[in-house]
Design a protein around this motif. Structure first.
Motif, PDB file in Angstrom:
ATOM      1  N   ARG A  10      13.473 -15.386   3.467  1.00  0.00           N
ATOM      2  CA  ARG A  10      12.098 -15.858   3.647  1.00  0.00           C
ATOM      3  C   ARG A  10      11.069 -14.767   3.359  1.00  0.00           C
ATOM      4  NH1 ARG A  10      11.666 -18.810   9.346  1.00  0.00           N
ATOM      5  NH2 ARG A  10       9.627 -19.297   8.440  1.00  0.00           N
ATOM      6  N   TYR A  11      11.547 -13.595   2.928  1.00  0.00           N
ATOM      7  CA  TYR A  11      10.613 -12.503   2.652  1.00  0.00           C
ATOM      8  C   TYR A  11      10.005 -12.663   1.266  1.00  0.00           C
ATOM      9  CZ  TYR A  11       8.683  -7.813   2.142  1.00  0.00           C
ATOM     10  OH  TYR A  11       7.829  -6.746   1.946  1.00  0.00           O
ATOM     11  N   SER A  12       8.670 -12.612   1.191  1.00  0.00           N
ATOM     12  CA  SER A  12       7.987 -12.819  -0.088  1.00  0.00           C
ATOM     13  C   SER A  12       7.165 -11.605  -0.495  1.00  0.00           C
ATOM     14  CB  SER A  12       7.075 -14.058   0.004  1.00  0.00           C
ATOM     15  OG  SER A  12       6.124 -13.900   1.054  1.00  0.00           O
ATOM     16  N   GLY A  13       7.559 -10.433  -0.021  1.00  0.00           N
ATOM     17  CA  GLY A  13       6.827  -9.216  -0.349  1.00  0.00           C
ATOM     18  C   GLY A  13       7.192  -8.687  -1.726  1.00  0.00           C
ATOM     19  N   PRO A  14       6.691  -7.495  -2.061  1.00  0.00           N
ATOM     20  CA  PRO A  14       6.936  -6.921  -3.392  1.00  0.00           C
ATOM     21  C   PRO A  14       8.418  -6.728  -3.681  1.00  0.00           C
ATOM     22  CG  PRO A  14       5.222  -5.706  -2.204  1.00  0.00           C
ATOM     23  CD  PRO A  14       5.840  -6.628  -1.217  1.00  0.00           C
ATOM     24  N   ASP A  15       8.794  -6.976  -4.918  1.00  0.00           N
ATOM     25  CA  ASP A  15      10.192  -6.817  -5.330  1.00  0.00           C
ATOM     26  C   ASP A  15      10.640  -5.363  -5.212  1.00  0.00           C
ATOM     27  OD1 ASP A  15      10.338  -9.511  -5.906  1.00  0.00           O
ATOM     28  OD2 ASP A  15       9.864  -9.250  -8.031  1.00  0.00           O
ATOM     29  N   GLU A  16       9.699  -4.431  -5.305  1.00  0.00           N
ATOM     30  CA  GLU A  16      10.061  -3.006  -5.270  1.00  0.00           C
ATOM     31  C   GLU A  16      10.548  -2.559  -3.893  1.00  0.00           C
ATOM     32  OE1 GLU A  16       6.845  -3.706  -8.306  1.00  0.00           O
ATOM     33  OE2 GLU A  16       7.208  -4.239  -6.209  1.00  0.00           O
ATOM     34  N   ALA A  45       0.835  -1.205   0.000  1.00  0.00           N
ATOM     35  CA  ALA A  45       0.000   0.000   0.000  1.00  0.00           C
ATOM     36  C   ALA A  45       0.870   1.256   0.000  1.00  0.00           C
ATOM     37  CB  ALA A  45      -0.925  -0.010   1.215  1.00  0.00           C
ATOM     38  N   LEU A  46       1.979   1.226   0.718  1.00  0.00           N
ATOM     39  CA  LEU A  46       2.905   2.366   0.721  1.00  0.00           C
ATOM     40  C   LEU A  46       3.584   2.522  -0.632  1.00  0.00           C
ATOM     41  CD1 LEU A  46       4.518   1.883   4.241  1.00  0.00           C
ATOM     42  CD2 LEU A  46       3.117   3.837   3.528  1.00  0.00           C
ATOM     43  N   LEU A  47       3.921   1.408  -1.252  1.00  0.00           N
ATOM     44  CA  LEU A  47       4.505   1.469  -2.599  1.00  0.00           C
ATOM     45  C   LEU A  47       3.510   2.056  -3.590  1.00  0.00           C
ATOM     46  CD1 LEU A  47       6.283  -2.011  -2.647  1.00  0.00           C
ATOM     47  CD2 LEU A  47       7.427   0.216  -2.684  1.00  0.00           C
ATOM     48  N   ASP A  48       2.248   1.679  -3.464  1.00  0.00           N
ATOM     49  CA  ASP A  48       1.207   2.213  -4.346  1.00  0.00           C
ATOM     50  C   ASP A  48       1.041   3.722  -4.140  1.00  0.00           C
ATOM     51  OD1 ASP A  48       0.721  -0.258  -5.441  1.00  0.00           O
ATOM     52  OD2 ASP A  48      -1.020  -0.692  -4.181  1.00  0.00           O
TER      53      ASP A  48
END
Length: 309
Positions: free
Chosen positions: A36-42, A19-22
């Motif tokens: 182990r992090y699977s969040g956004p690549d950005e 949401a912050l990236l958006d």
């Protein structure tokens, strides 16, 4: 704005990062294990542990604002001491790095109501965070409804597994639950409103319900409404043992949550509604969305892997 999210892999944090990236922020996700992090690549991923002060310096580099979304209840034992240490380490690191704003998601509850250890710890963390030189914005919420919420998961499992419940008097305590999407909207929104810096706000959904009403509504979504029989002699300690028997919620999580159910958690100051516009999702709708998300996640987790020749 360059923004640090602690607890980036948690229930709230993993929704806040995208949401912050958006919203066009540069996001730094603080995690214990980057592999182990699977969040956004950005998102920029930095390893660190709030319980280890020396690991926090790289995460704070050039950060304008930081979100504090960490609590240690799931770790069992003396979670209050760990929460205290983590908050102090964060304050020292953020202060040394010159972070300008901090946003904290805490818990609703009036201190005069003799808060449970869980809610008392959330309030102590709030006071510790306020000791830093940055401007602190605190959002206080009750039960957050969404897939992965420990408190909502406890309610869901009880409603699903027990057609008849013998419960303590806490089932008549009032609560103002809020949908996770509205929480994220508030968390993102405060950065766009400088007037929220240094302020404390209470956030909640449009419905004030007793825990009995919440259990019955969740049960209806699951195909049956449980019959609830309050028993005055059932203590919070006994309730936590009972929940441990009939759900897979860990005892170290269940007990502090149960002890907190004696405290009314209802919004008494809704000033933030005049500043930030959210969808204001009703409890019934939030429950339906959470259950759908849980079913989707379960389907993905059991889908057989595709073999690669």
């Amino acid at each position: 704005m360059r923004v640090l999210v602690t607890g980036a892999t948690g229930f709230v944090g993993r929704r806040l990062v995208p949401a912050l990236l958006d919203a066009d922020h540069d996001v730094v996700a603080l995690v214990r294990d980057a592999s182990r992090y699977s969040g956004p690549d950005e998102a920029e991923v930095v390893e660190g542990d709030l319980l280890d002060a020396e690991t926090l310096t790289p995460a704070m580099e050039s950060v304008d604002a930081a979100y504090y979304l960490v609590h240690s209840m799931r770790s069992g034992g003396d979670f209050e001491a760990r929460d205290r240490l983590a908050a102090r380490n964060f304050v020292n690191a953020a202060s040394a790095a010159g972070v300008e704003r901090v946003v904290y998601l805490g818990g609703l509850g009036e201190e005069r109501d003799r808060l449970s250890p869980h809610l008392r710890s959330r309030r102590e963390v709030e006071h510790l965070l306020a000791s830093g030189p940055y401007e602190l914005t605190t959002l206080r919420a009750a039960i957050i409804v969404g897939a992965g919420s420990a408190s909502f998961d406890m309610v869901r499992q009880l409603a699903k597994r027990l057609p008849v419940m013998v419960t303590p008097q806490w089932v008549e305590t009032e609560c103002q639950p809020i949908a996770i999407s509205d929480v994220v909207a508030y968390l993102v929104g405060v950065l766009d409103h400088p007037e929220t810096a240094g302020e404390t706000y209470e956030i909640g959904g449009p419905d004030v319900l007793t825990y009995r009403e919440m259990l019955q509504q969740v049960g209806t979504h699951l195909g049956h409404a449980p019959r609830i029989v309050p028993v005055p002699v059932l203590s919070p300690r006994l309730s936590s043992y009972w929940i441990d028997l009939v759900t897979d919620v860990d005892m170290d999580v269940a007990r502090p949550l149960i002890e907190g159910l004696k405290n009314p958690v209802v919004v008494t100051d809704d000033r933030i509604r005049d500043i930030i516009s959210v969808d204001d999702i009703p409890f019934d709708v939030a429950v339906e969305r959470a259950l759908v998300e849980e079913r989707d996640e379960t389907a993905i987790s059991i889908e057989p892997a595709t073999e690669v020749p």
